[in-house]
Design a protein around this motif. Sequence first.
Motif, PDB file in Angstrom:
ATOM      1  N   GLU A   3       0.862  -1.140  -0.163  1.00  0.00           N
ATOM      2  CA  GLU A   3       0.100   0.011   0.032  1.00  0.00           C
ATOM      3  C   GLU A   3       0.935   1.137  -0.067  1.00  0.00           C
ATOM      4  N   PHE A   4       1.986   1.242   0.857  1.00  0.00           N
ATOM      5  CA  PHE A   4       2.666   2.488   0.900  1.00  0.00           C
ATOM      6  C   PHE A   4       3.350   2.605  -0.560  1.00  0.00           C
ATOM      7  N   ALA A   5       3.943   1.613  -0.900  1.00  0.00           N
ATOM      8  CA  ALA A   5       4.732   1.647  -2.614  1.00  0.00           C
ATOM      9  C   ALA A   5       3.741   2.280  -3.549  1.00  0.00           C
ATOM     10  N   ASP A   6       2.279   2.009  -3.342  1.00  0.00           N
ATOM     11  CA  ASP A   6       1.467   2.469  -4.236  1.00  0.00           C
ATOM     12  C   ASP A   6       0.903   3.719  -3.904  1.00  0.00           C
ATOM     13  N   GLY A   7       1.212   4.546  -2.850  1.00  0.00           N
ATOM     14  CA  GLY A   7       0.917   5.830  -2.631  1.00  0.00           C
ATOM     15  C   GLY A   7      -0.083   5.852  -1.482  1.00  0.00           C
ATOM     16  N   ARG A   8      -0.540   4.715  -0.937  1.00  0.00           N
ATOM     17  CA  ARG A   8      -1.506   4.920   0.028  1.00  0.00           C
ATOM     18  C   ARG A   8      -0.754   5.249   1.585  1.00  0.00           C
ATOM     19  N   THR A   9      -0.170   6.517   1.543  1.00  0.00           N
ATOM     20  CA  THR A   9       0.440   6.847   2.768  1.00  0.00           C
ATOM     21  C   THR A   9      -0.542   7.412   3.729  1.00  0.00           C
ATOM     22  N   ARG A  58      -2.732   5.469   5.075  1.00  0.00           N
ATOM     23  CA  ARG A  58      -3.061   4.359   5.748  1.00  0.00           C
ATOM     24  C   ARG A  58      -1.900   3.936   6.849  1.00  0.00           C
ATOM     25  N   GLU A  59      -1.079   4.954   7.095  1.00  0.00           N
ATOM     26  CA  GLU A  59      -0.185   4.483   8.090  1.00  0.00           C
ATOM     27  C   GLU A  59      -0.475   4.170   9.431  1.00  0.00           C
ATOM     28  N   ASP A  60      -1.625   5.031  10.110  1.00  0.00           N
ATOM     29  CA  ASP A  60      -2.077   4.721  11.170  1.00  0.00           C
ATOM     30  C   ASP A  60      -2.843   3.299  11.466  1.00  0.00           C
ATOM     31  N   HIS A  61      -3.443   2.912  10.435  1.00  0.00           N
ATOM     32  CA  HIS A  61      -3.976   1.620  10.205  1.00  0.00           C
ATOM     33  C   HIS A  61      -3.093   0.571  10.363  1.00  0.00           C
ATOM     34  N   TRP A  62      -2.059   0.617   9.648  1.00  0.00           N
ATOM     35  CA  TRP A  62      -0.913  -0.374   9.787  1.00  0.00           C
ATOM     36  C   TRP A  62      -0.124  -0.478  11.071  1.00  0.00           C
ATOM     37  N   GLU A  63      -0.020   0.579  11.564  1.00  0.00           N
ATOM     38  CA  GLU A  63       0.644   0.595  12.990  1.00  0.00           C
ATOM     39  C   GLU A  63      -0.293  -0.006  13.840  1.00  0.00           C
ATOM     40  N   GLN A  64      -1.487   0.061  13.825  1.00  0.00           N
ATOM     41  CA  GLN A  64      -2.584  -0.516  14.699  1.00  0.00           C
ATOM     42  C   GLN A  64      -2.369  -2.221  14.365  1.00  0.00           C
ATOM     43  N   GLN A  65      -2.421  -2.378  13.115  1.00  0.00           N
ATOM     44  CA  GLN A  65      -2.187  -3.963  12.662  1.00  0.00           C
ATOM     45  C   GLN A  65      -1.128  -4.326  13.197  1.00  0.00           C
ATOM     46  N   ALA A  66      -0.079  -3.821  13.304  1.00  0.00           N
ATOM     47  CA  ALA A  66       1.406  -4.341  13.844  1.00  0.00           C
ATOM     48  C   ALA A  66       1.212  -4.273  15.333  1.00  0.00           C
ATOM     49  N   ALA A  67       0.579  -3.250  15.965  1.00  0.00           N
ATOM     50  CA  ALA A  67       0.513  -3.603  17.478  1.00  0.00           C
ATOM     51  C   ALA A  67      -0.283  -4.514  17.915  1.00  0.00           C
ATOM     52  N   GLY A  68      -1.311  -5.055  17.221  1.00  0.00           N
ATOM     53  CA  GLY A  68      -2.171  -6.210  17.498  1.00  0.00           C
ATOM     54  C   GLY A  68      -1.467  -7.369  16.872  1.00  0.00           C
ATOM     55  N   SER A  69      -0.467  -7.303  16.309  1.00  0.00           N
ATOM     56  CA  SER A  69       0.065  -8.695  15.733  1.00  0.00           C
ATOM     57  C   SER A  69       1.194  -9.134  16.582  1.00  0.00           C
ATOM     58  N   ASP A  70       1.492 -10.542  16.382  1.00  0.00           N
ATOM     59  CA  ASP A  70       2.457 -11.162  17.067  1.00  0.00           C
ATOM     60  C   ASP A  70       3.828 -11.285  16.091  1.00  0.00           C
ATOM     61  N   ASP A  71       3.736 -10.760  14.983  1.00  0.00           N
ATOM     62  CA  ASP A  71       4.571 -10.802  13.996  1.00  0.00           C
ATOM     63  C   ASP A  71       6.020 -10.416  14.342  1.00  0.00           C
ATOM     64  N   THR A  72       5.998  -9.079  14.782  1.00  0.00           N
ATOM     65  CA  THR A  72       7.378  -8.474  15.335  1.00  0.00           C
ATOM     66  C   THR A  72       8.045  -9.235  16.373  1.00  0.00           C
ATOM     67  N   ALA A  73       7.262  -9.662  17.472  1.00  0.00           N
ATOM     68  CA  ALA A  73       7.689 -10.452  18.438  1.00  0.00           C
ATOM     69  C   ALA A  73       8.324 -11.600  17.791  1.00  0.00           C
ATOM     70  N   GLU A  74       7.468 -12.288  16.917  1.00  0.00           N
ATOM     71  CA  GLU A  74       8.024 -13.682  16.415  1.00  0.00           C
ATOM     72  C   GLU A  74       9.067 -13.443  15.714  1.00  0.00           C
ATOM     73  N   GLY A  75       9.294 -12.302  14.717  1.00  0.00           N
ATOM     74  CA  GLY A  75      10.498 -12.250  13.726  1.00  0.00           C
ATOM     75  C   GLY A  75      11.725 -11.841  14.943  1.00  0.00           C
TER      76      GLY A  75
END
Length: 250
Positions: free
Chosen positions: A209-215, A217-234
Amino acid sequence: MNAAGDPALLHTLADGVATVVISHPAKRNAMTAAMWRELPELLADLADDPSVRVLVLTGSGPTFCAGADISSLTGDEDPRALAVTAEEALAAFPKPTLAAIRGFCVGGGSQLAAACDLRFAEEGASFGVTPAKLGIVYPASSTRRLAALVGPAWAKYLLFSAELIGTEQALRAGFLNELLPAGQLDKRVAEFTRILASRSQLTQAAAKEFADGRTDREDHWEQQAAGSDDTAEGVAAFLERRPPVFTWTP
């Protein structure tokens, strides 16, 4: 089941990779009106399938897609509208997309390839955007997408001349991400899509989305990251020197 040689969009799914094959061998895989109409529906089904992590678009045999099969259109159908609807559906696919290209990638074929996130091609392929040969106005959305991909100068070169270019020129213009020797395309695509399928879908979806110009949506993706275990798992997988198992899905 389609009879052998009938125009069709074929698809398979293995190890998280959905492969859509443009099959119309009698017309160098030119897209019929029915195929243009079918593609958005097929993409919607694949987007809704949680087991699909990557999409590959390719052509059957030695050709990617030689454009639109004009003979398949009825009198009241606008070929531009059909192609743009399919192109926009492909561009909006929420997971990584890769065009695997052999032979001719011309007209509507180049339009579909440009709508993918990535393009890998085999040596000897040919590319062209040909409406100037027919006196057709290329759609504004397609023109903008092409210019964003290769830059205004190369977009004008292709659109003004309608000339075909080879793989080296396409690579130099930025149309291609990778150029493979003959016989190596399938192996490289399989290898690279396995890599994509193993990565965080959260990272990929936000980056797309960011690469396609949907900047916006940054707040949306920050919320998705906060609710995800992906960062901790990585981070844990990195420290433990093991492959990560990411769980976030679109």
